[in-house]
Design a protein around this motif. Structure first.
Motif, PDB file in Angstrom:
ATOM      1  N   UNK A  98      37.898  39.963  44.073  1.00  0.00           N
ATOM      2  CA  UNK A  98      38.633  40.950  43.286  1.00  0.00           C
ATOM      3  C   UNK A  98      40.000  40.402  42.907  1.00  0.00           C
ATOM      4  N   UNK A  99      40.305  40.407  41.624  1.00  0.00           N
ATOM      5  CA  UNK A  99      41.597  39.954  41.127  1.00  0.00           C
ATOM      6  C   UNK A  99      42.713  40.865  41.627  1.00  0.00           C
ATOM      7  N   UNK A 100      43.883  40.285  41.915  1.00  0.00           N
ATOM      8  CA  UNK A 100      45.017  41.039  42.452  1.00  0.00           C
ATOM      9  C   UNK A 100      45.434  42.187  41.538  1.00  0.00           C
ATOM     10  N   UNK A 231      28.990  32.903  38.238  1.00  0.00           N
ATOM     11  CA  UNK A 231      30.246  32.641  38.922  1.00  0.00           C
ATOM     12  C   UNK A 231      31.471  33.207  38.252  1.00  0.00           C
ATOM     13  N   UNK A 232      31.284  34.052  37.234  1.00  0.00           N
ATOM     14  CA  UNK A 232      32.426  34.672  36.549  1.00  0.00           C
ATOM     15  C   UNK A 232      32.696  36.060  37.130  1.00  0.00           C
ATOM     16  N   UNK A 233      33.080  36.101  38.419  1.00  0.00           N
ATOM     17  CA  UNK A 233      33.257  37.377  39.122  1.00  0.00           C
ATOM     18  C   UNK A 233      34.337  38.234  38.484  1.00  0.00           C
ATOM     19  N   UNK A 234      35.419  37.598  38.011  1.00  0.00           N
ATOM     20  CA  UNK A 234      36.508  38.350  37.396  1.00  0.00           C
ATOM     21  C   UNK A 234      36.016  39.164  36.202  1.00  0.00           C
ATOM     22  N   UNK A 235      35.129  38.561  35.399  1.00  0.00           N
ATOM     23  CA  UNK A 235      34.625  39.263  34.233  1.00  0.00           C
ATOM     24  C   UNK A 235      33.683  40.392  34.647  1.00  0.00           C
ATOM     25  N   UNK A 282      37.927  50.779  45.499  1.00  0.00           N
ATOM     26  CA  UNK A 282      39.327  50.399  45.672  1.00  0.00           C
ATOM     27  C   UNK A 282      39.638  50.057  47.130  1.00  0.00           C
ATOM     28  N   UNK A 283      39.158  50.889  48.071  1.00  0.00           N
ATOM     29  CA  UNK A 283      39.429  50.667  49.497  1.00  0.00           C
ATOM     30  C   UNK A 283      38.793  49.366  49.985  1.00  0.00           C
ATOM     31  N   UNK A 284      37.562  49.107  49.542  1.00  0.00           N
ATOM     32  CA  UNK A 284      36.893  47.853  49.914  1.00  0.00           C
ATOM     33  C   UNK A 284      37.654  46.658  49.349  1.00  0.00           C
ATOM     34  N   UNK A 285      38.119  46.792  48.110  1.00  0.00           N
ATOM     35  CA  UNK A 285      38.875  45.709  47.473  1.00  0.00           C
ATOM     36  C   UNK A 285      40.197  45.457  48.182  1.00  0.00           C
ATOM     37  N   UNK A 286      40.877  46.531  48.598  1.00  0.00           N
ATOM     38  CA  UNK A 286      42.149  46.391  49.311  1.00  0.00           C
ATOM     39  C   UNK A 286      41.972  45.667  50.639  1.00  0.00           C
ATOM     40  N   UNK A 287      40.887  46.006  51.332  1.00  0.00           N
ATOM     41  CA  UNK A 287      40.690  45.448  52.679  1.00  0.00           C
ATOM     42  C   UNK A 287      40.135  44.037  52.650  1.00  0.00           C
ATOM     43  N   UNK A 288      39.127  43.798  51.786  1.00  0.00           N
ATOM     44  CA  UNK A 288      38.416  42.523  51.831  1.00  0.00           C
ATOM     45  C   UNK A 288      38.713  41.595  50.653  1.00  0.00           C
ATOM     46  N   UNK A 289      39.337  42.132  49.599  1.00  0.00           N
ATOM     47  CA  UNK A 289      39.609  41.371  48.371  1.00  0.00           C
ATOM     48  C   UNK A 289      38.325  40.889  47.702  1.00  0.00           C
ATOM     49  N   UNK A 290      37.197  41.496  48.063  1.00  0.00           N
ATOM     50  CA  UNK A 290      35.919  41.157  47.444  1.00  0.00           C
ATOM     51  C   UNK A 290      34.895  42.246  47.768  1.00  0.00           C
ATOM     52  N   UNK A 291      33.813  42.269  47.015  1.00  0.00           N
ATOM     53  CA  UNK A 291      32.679  43.129  47.348  1.00  0.00           C
ATOM     54  C   UNK A 291      31.512  42.221  47.692  1.00  0.00           C
ATOM     55  N   UNK A 292      31.076  42.250  48.947  1.00  0.00           N
ATOM     56  CA  UNK A 292      29.994  41.395  49.406  1.00  0.00           C
ATOM     57  C   UNK A 292      28.651  42.103  49.367  1.00  0.00           C
TER      58      UNK A 292
END
Length: 314
Positions: A98-100, A231-235, A282-292
């Motif tokens: 997840x982008x900052x 591999x273009x996760x940001x997009x 949002x909460x998952x992104x805040x904690x892990x900076x990614x979605x697995x």
């Protein structure tokens, strides 16, 4: 026989929506890339707007034809599906970093406008012309913010691919043809969905939240899963977050400027699910900076429970 014919028209409409949006996205993304716009910004703006074209076309067509439940159900259902199904499936294939900017600005903004939609709709039971002006004004401000972000993060000229005038004209042709196909497909899909609902005894709300929402979310699904696998996760993430923002601010904003849209009290649970999905992401992104993969499976299970609820309530 009539039901089968309408199902065939619905599928045809969806195929036109997906293909038209695909051409539109390819044209827009290639032009943006040629001017050195970063991947995350392309996902949040050009690709998000392009993949939201089916929702826009369907909801505007539905609103103008007086089928408000399809217009509202399409947007809420698409926003739920974008996070729980599309990001869920994408995360199952590959972990999405997840982008900052996304978890600091875009996701909180998505949560804010989801709450705003709920407040505007339940205040007087209608998304009125005034509400449309409010949504459109916020949308304009958001575009300006993204424009400033784009200027700040624009890639260096030396990193941009060389694109001649002939190639740019080809991309513009893709945009034009794609837009026309999307509009035609939306009209076919809406008409068929309404007739199917009438024949099968299903409510317009159920059709809008499920069948139409799935059909108009196919471009997001194809774009995000493909981006994730390449591999273009940001997009992939930017496409979903941006599409949800565009759906509320642009699609419902423009639709309600054309004609006030009744907002039925029956959408309470659906709006809460849309808000839950946005907050959870949002909460998952805040904690892990990614979605697995675990996050993806969780999203899909939540959607499975929601779909079961819809089937019971239909």
């Amino acid at each position: 026989m009539i039901l089968l014919m309408q199902l065939g028209l619905l599928i045809l409409g969806f195929i036109m929506l997906v293909k038209g949006a695909d051409w539109f996205v390819d044209g827009c993304a290639n032009i943006a890339y040629a001017f050195g716009i970063p991947q995350m910004i392309i996902g949040l703006t050009i690709v998000a707007m392009g993949t939201s074209m089916p929702e826009a076309a369907v909801s505007i067509a539905a609103a103008s034809k007086g089928t408000a439940d399809i217009a509202v159900g399409n947007i809420i259902g698409s926003n739920i599906m974008n996070i729980l199904v599309i990001l869920g499936l994408s995360a199952v294939f590959v972990a999405l970093k997840i982008d900052r900017q996304s978890y600091r600005i875009d996701m909180p903004f998505m949560i804010f406008i989801t709450i705003l939609l709920f407040a505007l709709g339940y205040y007087d039971g209608t998304i009125s012309h005034i509400d449309g002006i409010v949504l459109s004004a916020i949308f304009t401000g958001y575009l300006y913010f993204l424009y400033r972000t784009t200027r700040k993060n624009r890639a260096d000229k030396s990193e941009r691919p060389h694109t001649d005038g002939k190639t740019l004209l080809k991309y513009l042709a893709f945009i034009l043809v794609g837009g026309v196909v999307v509009v035609l497909g939306s009209n076919i899909a809406v008409d068929a969905a309404v007739k199917i609902a009438t024949i099968a005894g299903l409510s317009e709300k159920f059709i809008g939240l499920t069948i139409v929402a799935l059909g108009t979310s196919l471009p997001e699904l194809a774009t995000s899963v493909t981006a994730a696998r390449k591999g273009n996760a940001d997009m992939a993430v930017g496409n979903v977050v941006g599409s949800n923002i565009f759906n509320i601010l642009f699609v419902l904003g423009v639709s309600s400027l054309i004609v006030p849209i009744p907002f039925a009290s029956g959408f309470f649970v659906d709006n809460m699910i849309a808000l839950l999905a946005a907050v959870l992401l949002w909460l998952i992104s805040l904690k892990y900076r990614k979605t697995g993969r675990l996050s993806g499976i969780t999203f899909l299970l939540i959607y499975g429970g929601y779909l079961a609820y819809l089937l019971i309530q239909r």
